[in-house]
Design an enzyme around this catalytic site. Structure first.
Site, short mmCIF file in Angstrom:
data_model
loop_
_atom_site.label_atom_id
_atom_site.label_comp_id
_atom_site.label_asym_id
_atom_site.label_seq_id
_atom_site.Cartn_x
_atom_site.Cartn_y
_atom_site.Cartn_z
CB THR A 104 -0.92 0.01 1.24
OG1 THR A 104 -1.71 -1.18 1.24
CG2 THR A 104 -1.83 1.22 1.22
CE LYS A 180 -4.93 -2.38 0.72
NZ LYS A 180 -3.60 -3.00 0.79
CE LYS A 248 2.03 0.86 5.53
NZ LYS A 248 1.37 0.88 4.21
#
Length: 307
Positions: A104, A180, A248
């Site tokens: 990602t 995503k 994150k």
């Protein structure tokens, strides 16, 4: 690799997702090379078939398709170019071979990486993944992919061996990573909301097992509530996906939105919740540990915890 030959595949990163993906490739009959910084993990995997490489350079030299399943963009760059910028798997991959990026990352980073590898004659697939360790082990993950037709032509059945759904979202990198990012927005918000709901139930003295049963059979259910709250009920925060993953990933969500001045109030709140959990000492615990930030509640404890 001839047009009719099955590609030789390399997979880098035998973590929760990567291990299952490697197992799926092995079941599908691919000639498989693996690399992990933890040599004992790689050696344990190859006892049942496949080959462990001593370095990413060795793996790149042997493979037509390299699948990278590491944590983030920084680790991906290290895999590709090494600490010195001139080694890594990109230095040994043959022109025309394909690098499949499953992390990602910021979509703009992925776009730039496609161009950077093209300068070396390498093909690139933007291919972030979703589904968790269990689905990875079953070959049932979802892949959100984007890249050139040439890259798709070279990967053969590699993607399909690892995934139940392979979405082709564009002919250039970035499109897969954008989707995503949006998936992670929902996943992070849903986990935070699930924790908030369970925390309120605990505060109000509702039996948590009964609450879980009712919600999972009612309109308020979500996949994340159903999947994550059993960790809370069991008092088991073994990290299948850690708190810091969503520090994150929701940070990436907010970075992307900030660039176009797009407001994301729920994502911002969820990000703060995971940040609070991380700084409170739960960074490496399962992401369901975000429930521990709520005051005045007693969460269930593991039945196997020593007294």
């Amino acid at each position: 690799m001839t047009s009719n030959a099955q590609p030789v595949v390399g997979l880098i990163g035998l973590g929760a997702m990567g291990m299952g993906m490697a197992q799926s490739l092995r079941r599908a009959g691919f000639s498989l090379r693996v690399f992990d910084l933890r040599s004992e993990v790689a050696q344990g995997f190859v006892k049942e078939g496949g080959t462990a490489c001593a370095s990413v350079e060795e793996l790149g030299n042997a493979c037509d398709v390299v699948v990278s399943v590491v944590v983030n963009a920084a680790q991906t760059e290290s895999v590709l170019f090494g600490a010195d910028g001139s080694s890594g798997v990109a230095a040994s991959m043959r022109p025309g071979s394909v690098f499949v990026m499953c992390s990602t990352v910021d979509p703009n980073w992925s776009i730039a990486m496609q161009a950077r590898l093209a300068e070396r004659g390498l093909l690139y697939l933007d291919a972030p993944i979703s589904g968790g360790a269990a689905k990875a082990a079953q070959g049932q993950i979802t892949m959100m992919t984007a890249g050139t037709q040439a890259a798709y032509d070279k990967v053969g059945g590699v993607l399909e061996a690892m995934a139940a759904k392979v979405y082709r979202l564009g002919d250039t990198a970035g499109a897969g990573s954008k989707v995503k990012i949006i998936n992670q927005l929902l996943a992070g918000v849903h986990i935070a909301a699930a924790a908030e709901a369970m925390a309120l139930g605990l505060r109000e003295g509702v039996d948590p097992d009964a609450l879980y049963d009712v919600i999972t059979h009612s309109a308020g259910n979500s996949w994340m509530f159903e999947n994550r709250m059993p960790h809370v009920l069991a008092g088991d925060y073994t990290p299948l996906s850690a708190v810091d993953i969503f520090v994150k990933d929701l940070g990436l969500v907010l970075d992307v939105a900030r660039a176009s001045k797009f407001p994301l109030p729920l994502s911002s709140t969820a990000h703060q919740m995971f940040m609070q959990a991380s700084t409170a000492g739960f960074a490496r615990e399962d992401d369901s540990a975000v429930i521990k930030i709520f005051p005045g509640i007693t969460v269930p404890v593991s039945k196997t915890t020593p007294t």
